[in-house]
Structures are given as C-alpha cells and as structure tokens.
Design a protein around this motif. Structure first.
Motif, PDB file in Angstrom:
ATOM      1  N   ASP A   1      24.106  -6.964 -80.046  1.00  0.00           N
ATOM      2  CA  ASP A   1      23.072  -6.544 -79.568  1.00  0.00           C
ATOM      3  C   ASP A   1      22.968  -5.947 -81.131  1.00  0.00           C
ATOM      4  N   VAL A   2      23.054  -6.255 -81.681  1.00  0.00           N
ATOM      5  CA  VAL A   2      22.903  -5.327 -82.940  1.00  0.00           C
ATOM      6  C   VAL A   2      23.058  -6.559 -84.354  1.00  0.00           C
ATOM      7  N   TRP A   3      21.823  -5.984 -85.677  1.00  0.00           N
ATOM      8  CA  TRP A   3      22.169  -6.841 -86.270  1.00  0.00           C
ATOM      9  C   TRP A   3      23.704  -7.011 -87.140  1.00  0.00           C
ATOM     10  N   ASP A   4      24.220  -5.801 -87.027  1.00  0.00           N
ATOM     11  CA  ASP A   4      25.275  -5.666 -88.107  1.00  0.00           C
ATOM     12  C   ASP A   4      26.248  -4.491 -87.298  1.00  0.00           C
ATOM     13  N   PRO A   5      26.989  -4.584 -86.386  1.00  0.00           N
ATOM     14  CA  PRO A   5      27.489  -3.774 -85.833  1.00  0.00           C
ATOM     15  C   PRO A   5      28.303  -2.512 -86.879  1.00  0.00           C
ATOM     16  N   ALA A   6      28.830  -2.703 -88.394  1.00  0.00           N
ATOM     17  CA  ALA A   6      29.170  -1.792 -89.498  1.00  0.00           C
ATOM     18  C   ALA A   6      28.313  -0.897 -89.633  1.00  0.00           C
ATOM     19  N   VAL A   7      27.383  -1.328 -89.241  1.00  0.00           N
ATOM     20  CA  VAL A   7      25.977  -0.462 -90.141  1.00  0.00           C
ATOM     21  C   VAL A   7      26.423   0.812 -88.841  1.00  0.00           C
ATOM     22  N   PHE A   8      26.221   0.286 -87.216  1.00  0.00           N
ATOM     23  CA  PHE A   8      26.262   1.401 -86.166  1.00  0.00           C
ATOM     24  C   PHE A   8      27.656   2.329 -85.904  1.00  0.00           C
ATOM     25  N   ALA A   9      28.651   2.159 -86.934  1.00  0.00           N
ATOM     26  CA  ALA A   9      29.788   2.170 -86.769  1.00  0.00           C
ATOM     27  C   ALA A   9      30.083   4.372 -86.373  1.00  0.00           C
ATOM     28  N   GLY A  10      30.480   4.159 -85.463  1.00  0.00           N
ATOM     29  CA  GLY A  10      30.251   6.315 -85.774  1.00  0.00           C
ATOM     30  C   GLY A  10      29.029   6.376 -85.478  1.00  0.00           C
ATOM     31  N   HIS A  11      27.961   6.040 -84.734  1.00  0.00           N
ATOM     32  CA  HIS A  11      26.369   6.385 -84.730  1.00  0.00           C
ATOM     33  C   HIS A  11      26.533   6.134 -83.003  1.00  0.00           C
TER      34      HIS A  11
ATOM     35  N   THR B   1      17.989  -9.944 -67.024  1.00  0.00           N
ATOM     36  CA  THR B   1      18.147  -9.831 -68.971  1.00  0.00           C
ATOM     37  C   THR B   1      19.043 -10.722 -69.410  1.00  0.00           C
ATOM     38  N   ARG B   2      20.724 -10.075 -69.654  1.00  0.00           N
ATOM     39  CA  ARG B   2      21.275 -11.378 -69.991  1.00  0.00           C
ATOM     40  C   ARG B   2      21.201 -12.443 -68.928  1.00  0.00           C
ATOM     41  N   GLU B   3      21.270 -12.338 -68.080  1.00  0.00           N
ATOM     42  CA  GLU B   3      21.438 -13.569 -67.313  1.00  0.00           C
ATOM     43  C   GLU B   3      21.236 -14.220 -67.521  1.00  0.00           C
ATOM     44  N   PHE B   4      19.497 -14.259 -67.820  1.00  0.00           N
ATOM     45  CA  PHE B   4      18.368 -15.245 -68.322  1.00  0.00           C
ATOM     46  C   PHE B   4      18.325 -15.094 -69.327  1.00  0.00           C
ATOM     47  N   PHE B   5      18.698 -14.624 -70.633  1.00  0.00           N
ATOM     48  CA  PHE B   5      18.331 -14.952 -71.327  1.00  0.00           C
ATOM     49  C   PHE B   5      20.314 -14.903 -72.511  1.00  0.00           C
ATOM     50  N   PRO B   6      20.904 -14.980 -72.379  1.00  0.00           N
ATOM     51  CA  PRO B   6      21.378 -14.704 -72.721  1.00  0.00           C
ATOM     52  C   PRO B   6      22.624 -15.193 -74.190  1.00  0.00           C
ATOM     53  N   GLU B   7      21.244 -15.508 -75.028  1.00  0.00           N
ATOM     54  CA  GLU B   7      21.409 -16.127 -76.403  1.00  0.00           C
ATOM     55  C   GLU B   7      21.967 -14.817 -76.998  1.00  0.00           C
ATOM     56  N   GLU B   8      22.660 -14.397 -78.502  1.00  0.00           N
ATOM     57  CA  GLU B   8      22.763 -13.538 -79.241  1.00  0.00           C
ATOM     58  C   GLU B   8      22.435 -13.282 -79.836  1.00  0.00           C
ATOM     59  N   HIS B   9      21.619 -12.027 -80.162  1.00  0.00           N
ATOM     60  CA  HIS B   9      21.029 -11.815 -81.391  1.00  0.00           C
ATOM     61  C   HIS B   9      19.669 -12.124 -81.445  1.00  0.00           C
ATOM     62  N   LYS B  10      19.268 -12.173 -80.233  1.00  0.00           N
ATOM     63  CA  LYS B  10      17.988 -11.876 -79.546  1.00  0.00           C
ATOM     64  C   LYS B  10      17.363 -10.403 -79.427  1.00  0.00           C
ATOM     65  N   TYR B  11      16.277  -9.716 -79.936  1.00  0.00           N
ATOM     66  CA  TYR B  11      16.305  -8.240 -80.332  1.00  0.00           C
ATOM     67  C   TYR B  11      15.449  -7.931 -79.457  1.00  0.00           C
ATOM     68  N   THR B  12      14.777  -6.740 -79.016  1.00  0.00           N
ATOM     69  CA  THR B  12      13.959  -6.293 -78.451  1.00  0.00           C
ATOM     70  C   THR B  12      12.962  -4.753 -79.205  1.00  0.00           C
ATOM     71  N   TYR B  13      14.182  -4.273 -79.745  1.00  0.00           N
ATOM     72  CA  TYR B  13      13.207  -3.315 -80.650  1.00  0.00           C
ATOM     73  C   TYR B  13      13.660  -3.223 -82.378  1.00  0.00           C
ATOM     74  N   TRP B  14      12.780  -3.531 -83.427  1.00  0.00           N
ATOM     75  CA  TRP B  14      12.887  -3.548 -84.645  1.00  0.00           C
ATOM     76  C   TRP B  14      12.178  -1.895 -85.258  1.00  0.00           C
ATOM     77  N   ASP B  15      13.127  -1.610 -86.455  1.00  0.00           N
ATOM     78  CA  ASP B  15      12.553  -0.039 -86.616  1.00  0.00           C
ATOM     79  C   ASP B  15      11.488  -0.085 -87.934  1.00  0.00           C
TER      80      ASP B  15
END
Length: 263
Positions: free
Chosen positions: A162-172, A195-209
């Motif tokens: 659910d995030v583009w790079d988990p390493a970027v979010f480690a510790g946050h 939303t996960r049940e009907f739209f399970p595709e990975e790396h499908k986002y709802t927010y972009w900075d």
C-alpha cells in the motif's frame, strides 16, 4: 446506491470539481475529508444547486469533514461519543461526522496523521482509532442488522504494497505495527474493508504527494478505505478507485474511492 469517500484537501478550492465528480460518476452520497473551513464557509449553495444536501463539521482552517447526499441526511452527529481531544488545551477536532443517508449510517472519517512515532499526535491517533473501534463494535452489538459505513482517510497503509517503497516509511507513521493493528481491529469487531475485497490489486493507490513528481512516478499510498457492517457488506457489489481525478490542474492529492450497493 453509490457511496464515495474523498479527501478533498480544501472544499473551497475544489467545490466545482467535487460537483463535476458527483455528476460524472452518479454518486448518491459523498463523504468528504479535510474540507479546511468553518461551517459558515462551506459552499453549500454549489451542492444544493446540483440537488444535494450537506452536513458539515468544521471548526477552523484545519481538518473538517462533510457528508453530501441526494438520498437524504438525517440524525447528524458531529464527532463520535468517545472521540478523544487533542492539543495543549485539549479540544475536539473536526474529524468525524455521521448521518443516515438512504437508510445507511454513513461516517466520514479523517483519522489523525500521527506526525511522528515520538510525537504526541501518535498516541492520540491510536487512541482515536481504538475508541472509534469500540464505538463501532457497540453499534453492532446493539443492532446486528445495522447498516453502517465507516469511510474516509484512515492515514494507515495496512500492507507493504500500500506504499510505493516500504523502506521509505520504516520508522515513520502510517505503516507502524500499532497503527496497522488498530486498523485491523475493525475487522475483529465484525466489519469488512470492502475496497480491498473488490479491488485487491497491489500498488493501487489513493494518495500521491504533490512534491517530487510522486503522481507521474506512481509513488503513492493506499490510505482511503471503507469498512462496512455485515448487513451493508451483503449489499456491496463493486469498488472503483477514480485515479483520473488526480490528473489536471487543481487536483486534490487524494482521489475518490467509490462503493456500489444493490437495493
């Protein structure tokens, strides 16, 4: 019925865009977050001209939540019963509003961000989610057939995909184990995140900075969700993430997430 949730990131800047979305998508009920205005500043007339009623809860230029409906708005609640307060002088923030629309109890939720794992906003976020979970469990205990939708910007990315790079979010915030556990607790209380049940595709986002070309690079986060009570889950028929709404001039940094229901 078609229900959508959208962190609009300033309703006064995007009222016309919101109405265009409603008309284009055929949405009946729209839960808005981060309206960033007081009640008197909300552009009611734009939505009313399009045939929608509005319930809004806003106290300042920060936060703010609303429900916009063309199938009725009844029994409006601003904040849930045990919603915690925050601040040097603790006060209730405009982060939750509930209303009955077309027989469905809709809650528009703007979960606290958390800011940092060592920031006072982080335990506030966990308490906020925990108290809401307890309230939601109580609603089902009181009425197992209740049709409840808990929708909004949860500020939690439940999975690494659910995030583009988990390493970027480690510790946050957003991906820490306590936040993910607090999010998962709603399923343990009997709700289904559809939303996960009907739209399970990975790396499908709802927010972009807005910064660093995050949207063109598809470096986003999936943090907007819809938890439904069992009776309402039985009516759900599909989910869409309107990624195109992030395009063009004046877009919010979030996009609408849409859930369809059978009669």
């Amino acid at each position: 019925m078609r229900l959508a949730t959208w962190n609009i990131n300033s309703i006064r800047a995007r009222a016309e865009r919101a109405v265009a979305f409603l008309e284009r998508s055929g949405t009946d009920v729209l839960a808005l977050q981060e309206t960033k205005c007081k009640d008197a500043q909300f552009p009611h007339e734009v939505f009313e001209a399009a045939g929608y009623e509005v319930a809004h809860f806003g106290l300042s230029q920060w936060n703010g939540v609303a429900i916009v409906s063309r199938v009725g708005i009844e029994d409006v609640e601003t904040g849930f019963a045990t919603q915690p307060h925050f601040g040097a002088e603790p006060h209730l923030e405009a982060r939750a509003i509930g209303a009955t629309c077309g027989g469905v109890r809709v809650w528009s939720l703007y979960v606290p961000h958390g800011r940092g794992l060592d920031d006072p906003h982080y335990p506030y976020k966990l308490e906020w989610l925990g108290n809401l979970r307890d309230q939601a469990a109580g609603w089902l205990a009181a009425d197992p057939a209740a049709q409840v939708a808990l929708v909004g910007d949860w500020n939690v990315a439940p999975l690494d995909t659910d995030v583009w790079d988990p390493a970027v979010f480690a510790g946050h915030t957003h991906t820490s184990p306590p936040e993910r556990a607090a999010f998962a607790a709603f399923a343990e209380a009997g709700y289904t995140e559809v939303t996960r049940e009907f739209f399970p595709e990975e790396h499908k986002y709802t927010y972009w900075d807005y910064q660093q070309l995050r949207f063109p690079k598809n470096q986003g986060m999936r943090i907007d969700f819809a938890y439904l009570s069992p009776a309402l889950r039985a009516r759900a028929t599909g989910v869409e993430i309107d990624r195109d709404e992030r395009k063009g001039k004046g877009a919010s940094d979030h996009v609408p997430v849409i859930v369809d229901f059978a009669d």
